[in-house]
Design an enzyme around this catalytic site. Structure first.
Site: not given
Length: 302
Positions: A55, A58, A60, A114-115, A145, A200, A234-235, A263
Site C-alpha cells: 500500500k 505499488t 500506481w 514484490t513486497h 491504507s 509516494y 495514471t491519475s 483504490m
C-alpha cells in the site's frame, strides 16, 4: 443483531488465509509453503522489479511502468489486469494462481513485483544486477491504507479494530514485516545496486517529473505529450475507474470492494482522520527511535 454480527465476523475470519513466519516476517501460509521455490527464483538480467511495502503506491507505479514501456499506448495497457501483466512473485492464492508460476512462464523482458524486504529478496535479482524501482510512503498514511486493505482482502489477516491494528503495525506483526526495517533496508541497498528509490509524496506532488525519472531509469526517452498522457491515465481518478488497474477483476470472495475499495483515497495526510492525539504522539516517539540510524526522511503532509 449483535449475534448476527458476531456470526458474520467468525465466518469472515474462517474464510481468510492462515499466516506463518519466514525468517521472522509474517507471510500467508501458501507463500511459506513454497518459500524455497521463491528464494531460488531465477531472475534474468533484463528483468525490471517493482518493490514496495504494501500500500505504498505499488499498483500506481506498475501502471506507470507499463505505460512507459508501451510509450503511452493506453489500449496496450488494457490487455489484462495488473496482476496478470506484472506477476507478484511471492503471492499465491489457490483460486487465482501463483505469481511465481506466472513469472516463470513469462517471456523476457519481464516486469515483476514484490513486497519482500531486501533480506528476503531472491538473491538472483541482485546477482544479475536487475533494475529495481522502490517506492516508499510515509508510515502514517501507509498504515491507514494497509488497514483498509486488510479489511477488504481476505487473503490477508483480519485487521481487527483500528486501535488493535495500530499496535500490530507498530510492532511489525503484519504481513511483510515492520515498515521501518523495510524502507531502511531498501534505502541502504540503493547505494550498492541499481535501485531507483522514489517517494509516494513526490509522485503525488509532481507526477510528471517522477514519471520522467522512471522513464529515464528504464531507458525510455519520451516526449512531453506522452509524459502528460501517462500522468493523466495514471491519475487516481482515472485509475480508480479502470477495471484493468483497480482490482475489481479479482473475485469478491477474495477482495470485497463493498467493505473498502482497493483504490480508496490515494491522498497524503489522510492519517489525520484516524490517529488520535495520543496515538500520534506515541507513533512519533516510536518513529524517532526506529529511524534514528538512517538519513531517510518522509513528508507526512503537504
Amino acid at each position: 443483531m449483535a449475534l448476527n454480527k458476531m456470526k458474520d465476523l467468525k465466518i469472515d475470519e474462517m474464510e481468510r488465509l492462515t499466516m506463518d513466519y519466514v525468517e521472522g516476517i509474517l507471510q500467508p501460509t501458501p507463500t511459506c509453503d513454497i518459500w524455497d521455490q521463491i528464494w531460488n527464483f531465477q531472475a534474468k538480467p533484463d528483468d525490471l522489479l517493482i518493490s514496495t511495502y504494501p500500500k505504498a503506491g505499488t499498483t500506481w507505479t506498475q501502471e506507470i511502468v507499463d505505460l512507459i514501456q508501451n510509450e503511452g499506448d493506453v489500449e496496450k495497457s488494457k490487455r489484462a489486469p495488473t496482476h496478470v501483466r506484472i506477476p507478484f512473485i511471492e503471492w499465491i492464492i489457490p483460486s487465482i494462481g501463483s505469481g511465481l508460476e506466472q513469472a516463470n512462464a513469462m517471456p523476457s523482458p519481464r516486469t515483476l513485483k514484490t513486497h519482500l524486504p531486501i533480506h528476503l529478496l531472491p538473491p538472483s535479482f541482485l546477482e544479475k544486477n536487475c533494475k529495481i524501482i522502490y517506492i516508499a510512503r510515509n508510515p502514517k498514511d501507509n498504515m491507514v491504507s494497509y488497514y483498509h486493505f486488510q479489511r477488504m482482502n481476505k487473503a490477508l489477516p483480519a485487521p481487527g479494530i483500528w486501535e488493535e491494528y495500530f499496535e500490530s503495525f507498530l510492532s511489525g506483526k503484519v504481513c511483510w514485516g515492520l515498515w521501518h526495517d523495510h524502507v531502511k533496508g531498501w534505502w541502504e541497498a540503493k547505494v550498492y545496486h541499481r535501485i531507483l528509490y522514489l517517494f509516494y509524496e513526490d509522485m503525488k506532488k509532481n507526477p510528471k517529473h517522477e514519471i520522467q525519472k522512471i522513464a529515464e531509469f528504464i531507458g525510455k526517452n519520451l516526449d512531453d505529450e506522452v509524459l502528460d498522457k501517462i500522468a493523466h491515465h495514471t491519475s487516481f481518478d482515472v485509475m480508480k475507474c479502470n477495471p484493468m488497474a483497480n482490482y475489481t477483476s479479482i473475485p469478491p470472495e477474495v477482495m470485497d470492494h463493498s467493505i473498502s475499495p482497493f483504490m480508496r483515497k490515494g491522498s497524503v495526510g489522510d492519517w489525520k482522520n484516524y490517529f488520535t492525539v495520543a496515538q500520534n504522539e506515541r507513533f512519533d516517539e516510536d518513529y524517532k527511535k526506529k529511524m534514528a540510524d538512517t538519513s531517510l526522511t518522509f513528508r507526512f503532509q503537504f
